[in-house]
Design a protein around this motif. Structure first.
Motif, PDB file in Angstrom:
ATOM      1  N   THR A 281       0.832  -1.210   0.000  1.00 43.92           N
ATOM      2  CA  THR A 281       0.000   0.000   0.000  1.00 43.92           C
ATOM      3  C   THR A 281       0.861   1.251   0.000  1.00 43.92           C
ATOM      4  OG1 THR A 281      -1.837  -1.111   1.132  1.00 43.92           O
ATOM      5  CG2 THR A 281      -1.735   1.289   1.312  1.00 43.92           C
TER       6      THR A 281
ATOM      7  N   ILE B 265       1.702   4.414  -3.019  1.00 42.56           N
ATOM      8  CA  ILE B 265       1.673   5.872  -2.815  1.00 42.56           C
ATOM      9  C   ILE B 265       2.985   6.485  -3.277  1.00 42.56           C
ATOM     10  CG2 ILE B 265       1.500   7.696  -1.072  1.00 42.56           C
ATOM     11  CD1 ILE B 265      -0.315   5.839   0.548  1.00 42.56           C
TER      12      ILE B 265
ATOM     13  N   THR C  16      -3.712   9.807  -3.137  1.00 43.54           N
ATOM     14  CA  THR C  16      -4.747   9.045  -2.430  1.00 43.54           C
ATOM     15  C   THR C  16      -6.101   9.737  -2.552  1.00 43.54           C
ATOM     16  OG1 THR C  16      -4.422  10.134  -0.256  1.00 43.54           O
ATOM     17  CG2 THR C  16      -3.047   8.215  -0.756  1.00 43.54           C
TER      18      THR C  16
ATOM     19  N   TYR D 207      -7.402   8.896  -6.012  1.00 41.41           N
ATOM     20  CA  TYR D 207      -7.910   7.524  -6.043  1.00 41.41           C
ATOM     21  C   TYR D 207      -9.297   7.453  -5.406  1.00 41.41           C
ATOM     22  CZ  TYR D 207      -8.037   2.438  -5.717  1.00 41.41           C
ATOM     23  OH  TYR D 207      -8.398   1.111  -5.858  1.00 41.41           O
TER      24      TYR D 207
ATOM     25  N   TYR E  68      -9.607   6.197   1.915  1.00 47.83           N
ATOM     26  CA  TYR E  68      -8.454   6.284   1.019  1.00 47.83           C
ATOM     27  C   TYR E  68      -7.857   7.686   0.988  1.00 47.83           C
ATOM     28  CZ  TYR E  68      -8.927   1.598  -0.889  1.00 47.83           C
ATOM     29  OH  TYR E  68      -8.940   0.227  -1.034  1.00 47.83           O
ATOM     30  N   ASN E  69      -8.585   8.673   1.454  1.00 50.37           N
ATOM     31  CA  ASN E  69      -8.095  10.054   1.461  1.00 50.37           C
ATOM     32  C   ASN E  69      -7.229  10.266   2.694  1.00 50.37           C
ATOM     33  OD1 ASN E  69      -7.642  12.786   1.523  1.00 50.37           O
ATOM     34  ND2 ASN E  69      -9.801  13.377   1.596  1.00 50.37           N
ATOM     35  N   THR E  70      -5.922  10.344   2.505  1.00 52.16           N
ATOM     36  CA  THR E  70      -5.008  10.438   3.649  1.00 52.16           C
ATOM     37  C   THR E  70      -4.902  11.850   4.210  1.00 52.16           C
ATOM     38  OG1 THR E  70      -3.152  10.649   2.102  1.00 52.16           O
ATOM     39  CG2 THR E  70      -3.629   8.435   2.967  1.00 52.16           C
TER      40      THR E  70
ATOM     41  N   PRO F  89      -4.003   3.935   3.825  1.00 50.61           N
ATOM     42  CA  PRO F  89      -5.323   3.609   3.273  1.00 50.61           C
ATOM     43  C   PRO F  89      -5.620   2.128   3.456  1.00 50.61           C
ATOM     44  CG  PRO F  89      -3.960   4.812   1.680  1.00 50.61           C
ATOM     45  CD  PRO F  89      -3.061   4.396   2.795  1.00 50.61           C
TER      46      PRO F  89
ATOM     47  N   ILE G 111      -3.280   2.070  -3.972  1.00 49.22           N
ATOM     48  CA  ILE G 111      -3.996   2.987  -4.855  1.00 49.22           C
ATOM     49  C   ILE G 111      -3.524   2.825  -6.303  1.00 49.22           C
ATOM     50  CG2 ILE G 111      -4.404   4.652  -3.008  1.00 49.22           C
ATOM     51  CD1 ILE G 111      -2.109   6.357  -4.295  1.00 49.22           C
TER      52      ILE G 111
END
Length: 331
Positions: free
Chosen positions: A194, A198, A231, A234, A258-260, A267, A271
Motif C-alpha cells: 500500500t 503511494i 490518495t 484515487y 483512502y483520502n489520507t 489507506p 492505490i
C-alpha cells in the motif's frame, strides 16, 4: 517374357519411379520458396494439415498446398505442427516452414505495463491488445499486478496474462519483504504494498523513491497523516484513473478511508500497482528527518524538515506554476 518376369519388371519400374518422385519431392521441399518479402501468418488453433497448407499458400509462403502436405507426410511432421503466429523470411523453403511449425518458433510479442497504473487501467490495456484472446472475467485486487514487460504469443489469454502478473507481484513482494529493514512502521507485506503504491504515484524520479518513502515512514512513526494527493485522486475516481483536473481544498476534505488528508495512517489498500523499485524503496527507505516535500519545477521535489521551511518551498513552487503550464503535488 513370362508373367513372373513381367511382374518383377513392373514392380522394379514402379519402385524406380517412386524413388524418382521422392527425390524430386525432396528437392522441391528443400528448394527456396516463392515468398518475396517477409510475412507474418497466423495458424489458428485446431487447424488440420490441409487448412494449414491452404493458409500458407494464400499468404504466398508455399507455392503448392499439395507439395507442402506431401513434405509434411514425408518428414513425419503431420501431427507435430503447432498453431500460432509465425514470421517467415523471404524464400523460406517448405522444409524451413515445417521446422518452424514443428518447433513452435512463434512470434514473441511484448506488452509493457507501466508503473503506477491502477488495476482498471491495466485491464483496459489488456482489453485493447488485439493479439490476446478471451474475456476478462473478474477484476483482481488493486496493487496485485506487477508492472513489467511481458512476452507472449498470439492467442494467449487475457486471464493467463493476469495470472502471470499476479504471480510476478507475489514473488517480487515476498522477495523484497524478506530483505526489509527492521523497525518499519507497518507489519505486513500488504501494508508495504500500500505504501509502495503511494510512493509510486508521488514521484517518477528513481533517485527520489527511497527519500519519499522515508518521508512517509517518518510521518507514520510520528503519528502524522500522510496527506498524499494521489490518495485523494484515487478516492475521488474510485481507482478508475486520472481525475482530469487539479485538486481543490474541498477535495482534501472528501470523506474516504483512502483520502489520507481525511483518514489517519495507511489507506485500506493500494492505490495503484507499484513497480519493484517502489516496493524496495519502502522496505529500505532513506533515513533522514524530512517530513515534507513539494514539487520543485524540475521534475523532482524539494524536501523540508519543518512546516515553515515547507511553506517557503510551496511558495516557490506556486511561483514556478505561474510561469509555466502544468501542475504539481505537494505534501
Amino acid at each position: 517374357m513370362g508373367w513372373g518376369l513381367r511382374i518383377a519388371a513392373g514392380a522394379l519400374a514402379a519402385t524406380v519411379f517412386l524413388a524418382a518422385v521422392m527425390v524430386w519431392a525432396g528437392l522441391r521441399v528443400a528448394a527456396p520458396g516463392p515468398l518475396r518479402e517477409a510475412v507474418t501468418v497466423v495458424v489458428p488453433r485446431g487447424s488440420g494439415l490441409e487448412a494449414i497448407a491452404l493458409t500458407l499458400s494464400d499468404a504466398g509462403v508455399v507455392e503448392s498446398p499439395l507439395l507442402f502436405m506431401a513434405g509434411a507426410r514425408m518428414t513425419g511432421a503431420v501431427r507435430a505442427l503447432k498453431a500460432g503466429e509465425y514470421a517467415f523470411a523471404p524464400g523460406v523453403s517448405i522444409d524451413g516452414v515445417l521446422k518452424q511449425l514443428r518447433q513452435g518458433r512463434t512470434v514473441v510479442r511484448r506488452l509493457t505495463v507501466p508503473e503506477g497504473l491502477t488495476v482498471a487501467q491495466v485491464l483496459t490495456l489488456l482489453g485493447e491488445e488485439p493479439a490476446l484472446s478471451g474475456e476478462i472475467r473478474s477484476r483482481p485486487p488493486e496493487g496485485s499486478l506487477l508492472p513489467e514487460t511481458y512476452h507472449f504469443s498470439y492467442g494467449d489469454s487475457r486471464e493467463g496474462m493476469i495470472a502471470r502478473m499476479t504471480s510476478a507481484m507475489d514473488a517480487a513482494l515476498a522477495e523484497a519483504w524478506s530483505r526489509r529493514e527492521e523497525g518499519l512502521p507497518f507489519a505486513t507485506p500488504a501494508e508495504a504494498l500500500t505504501l509502495a503504491s503511494i510512493v509510486e504515484k508521488e514521484t517518477s524520479v528513481a533517485e527520489e523513491r527511497a527519500r519519499v518513502a522515508g518521508v512517509f515512514v517518518n510521518r507514520l512513526k510520528g503519528g502524522m497523516r500522510l496527506q498524499s494527493d494521489p490518495t485523494v485522486i484515487y478516492a475521488l475516481t474510485d481507482g478508475s484513473g486520472d481525475l482530469g483536473r487539479p485538486l481543490t481544498r474541498a477535495d482534501w476534505k472528501y470523506e474516504s478511508d483512502y483520502n489520507t488528508y481525511f483518514a489517519d495512517g495507511l489507506p485500506p489498500g493500494p492505490i495503484a500497482n507499484p513497480g519493484r523499485a517502489a516496493i524496495e524503496a519502502v522496505l529500505k527507505p532513506d533515513r533522514h528527518d524530512f517530513f515534507y516535500f513539494v514539487a520543485d519545477g524540475t521534475g523532482g521535489h524539494a524536501f523540508s524538515r519543518t512546516l515553515a521551511e515547507h511553506n517557503r518551498n510551496v511558495t516557490r513552487w506556486r511561483a514556478v506554476q505561474r510561469r509555466q503550464t502544468g501542475e504539481g503535488t505537494g505534501n
